[in-house]
Design an enzyme around this catalytic site. Structure first.
Site, PDB file in Angstrom:
ATOM      1  N   ASP A  13      -1.419   2.125   9.917  1.00  0.00           N
ATOM      2  CA  ASP A  13      -2.645   3.234  10.093  1.00  0.00           C
ATOM      3  C   ASP A  13      -3.631   2.846  11.151  1.00  0.00           C
ATOM      4  O   ASP A  13      -3.772   1.826  11.677  1.00  0.00           O
ATOM      5  CB  ASP A  13      -3.149   3.451   8.645  1.00  0.00           C
TER       6      ASP A  13
ATOM      7  N   ASP B   8      -6.830   1.804  -6.076  1.00  0.00           N
ATOM      8  CA  ASP B   8      -6.544   3.190  -6.534  1.00  0.00           C
ATOM      9  C   ASP B   8      -5.074   3.301  -6.433  1.00  0.00           C
ATOM     10  O   ASP B   8      -4.337   4.520  -6.680  1.00  0.00           O
ATOM     11  CB  ASP B   8      -7.101   4.406  -6.024  1.00  0.00           C
TER      12      ASP B   8
ATOM     13  N   HIS C 222      -3.467   3.163  -3.570  1.00  0.00           N
ATOM     14  CA  HIS C 222      -3.057   3.398  -2.166  1.00  0.00           C
ATOM     15  C   HIS C 222      -2.076   2.449  -1.237  1.00  0.00           C
ATOM     16  O   HIS C 222      -2.342   1.336  -1.681  1.00  0.00           O
ATOM     17  CB  HIS C 222      -4.216   4.077  -1.375  1.00  0.00           C
TER      18      HIS C 222
ATOM     19  N   GLU D  70      -3.659   8.230  -0.177  1.00  0.00           N
ATOM     20  CA  GLU D  70      -4.460   8.163  -1.485  1.00  0.00           C
ATOM     21  C   GLU D  70      -3.740   8.867  -2.700  1.00  0.00           C
ATOM     22  O   GLU D  70      -3.027   9.610  -2.367  1.00  0.00           O
ATOM     23  CB  GLU D  70      -6.014   8.641  -1.082  1.00  0.00           C
TER      24      GLU D  70
HETATM   25  P1  PGA Z   1      -7.278  -5.422   0.964  1.00  0.00           P
HETATM   26  O1  PGA Z   1      -6.748  -3.998   1.210  1.00  0.00           O
HETATM   27  O2  PGA Z   1      -6.009  -6.318   1.505  1.00  0.00           O
HETATM   28  O3  PGA Z   1      -8.477  -5.539   1.906  1.00  0.00           O
HETATM   29  O4  PGA Z   1      -7.781  -5.731  -0.435  1.00  0.00           O
HETATM   30  C1  PGA Z   1      -5.598  -3.433   0.685  1.00  0.00           C
HETATM   31  C2  PGA Z   1      -5.663  -2.091   0.972  1.00  0.00           C
HETATM   32  O5  PGA Z   1      -6.529  -1.317   1.043  1.00  0.00           O
HETATM   33  O6  PGA Z   1      -4.252  -1.526   1.294  1.00  0.00           O
END
Ligand code: PGA
Length: 241
Positions: free
Chosen positions: A67, A136, A138, A143
């Site tokens: 992304d 959440d 994702h 999302e």
């Molecule tokens: P993080 O993010 O590794 O910074 O916890 C994970 C994500 O949001 O996919």
């Protein structure tokens, strides 16, 4: 689904890096789907060290990133283009022409998403997709929603994701509101999927995503259906199982 339980973040990083490294050794011209965020940083450190020690060669590897923020120039230090260069690409021998990310500055979302899907198709699909998970549920910027998404698409970040990503910016207002992300279909088409998770704050979502129903309200839950999915997680992240 395979779960690799590790003592802590360091061991999680080492074990996940070993899986990526094995992929590169077995298929030197493989396509790696790479991810940003706090969790993969330790993996990239290990890969860089092993490259510097002469044990890994990225000269034939192609990368396609999950992304990119929409509207953030790639030179911005928090663009995912910058993150990937700072943490991995600048330190190994991957060829610049083998590096692919969505172009956050192409404001024509339909054209950019279609272009990126074509890129993934033209490199023959993804051999190994690395993922983190949001609080959440994702994956990438997919999302919670009413349906599993399809290919690459433009998303509006949820308030929770903006809050979580605020730590990388000077303030909340600077966090981009939109992103281009591979969809869950793209991720599910990867031949192998590797997720890394660390910390007690992720324990609840791990339980929900992998020991609850498969639902687009928890996007990561679809990985329960993937034929070659490995979760490398530390004891804290697995503490509610
Ligand atoms: P993080 O993010 O590794 O910074 O916890 C994970 C994500 O949001 O996919």
């Amino acid at each position: 689904m395979r779960i690799v339980r590790t003592k802590d973040y360091e061991e999680m990083s080492r074990k996940a890096a070993a899986i990526i490294s094995a992929q590169v050794v077995i298929k030197p011209d493989c396509v790696l789907g790479l991810a940003t965020g706090g969790t993969p940083v330790g993996i990239y450190k290990n890969l860089v060290n092993w490259y510097k020690g002469g044990d890994l060669d990225f000269s034939e590897v192609t990368s396609v990133n999950l992304d990119e923020y929409r509207g953030l120039p790639r030179e911005h230090k928090e663009s995912y283009w910058s993150f990937m260069h700072r943490n991995l690409f600048d330190h190994v021998n991957i060829k610049p022409e083998h590096i692919n990310l969505p172009d956050g500055m192409n404001m024509d979302a339909d054209a950019e998403c279609a272009r990126y899907d074509k890129v993934i198709e033209s490199v023959g699909g993804i051999d190994l997709q690395l993922l983190g998970i949001g609080h959440d549920g994702h994956i990438g910027f997919n999302e919670p929603s009413n349906a599993f998404d399809l290919g690459t698409h433009c998303v509006k970040l949820t308030d929770e994701t903006i809050d979580a990503n605020q730590r990388f910016f000077n303030n909340r207002d600077e966090v981009p509101r939109e992103a281009y992300t591979m969809g869950t279909r793209t991720i599910m088409q990867a031949r192998k999927v590797l997720m890394v998770v660390s910390g007690k704050d992720k324990a609840e979502i791990i339980k929900k995503a992998f020991f609850g129903p498969v639902t687009p309200e928890v996007p990561a839950s679809i990985l329960q259906m993937h034929p070659d999915f490995t979760l490398v997680a530390d004891e804290d992240a697995l503490s509610l199982l």
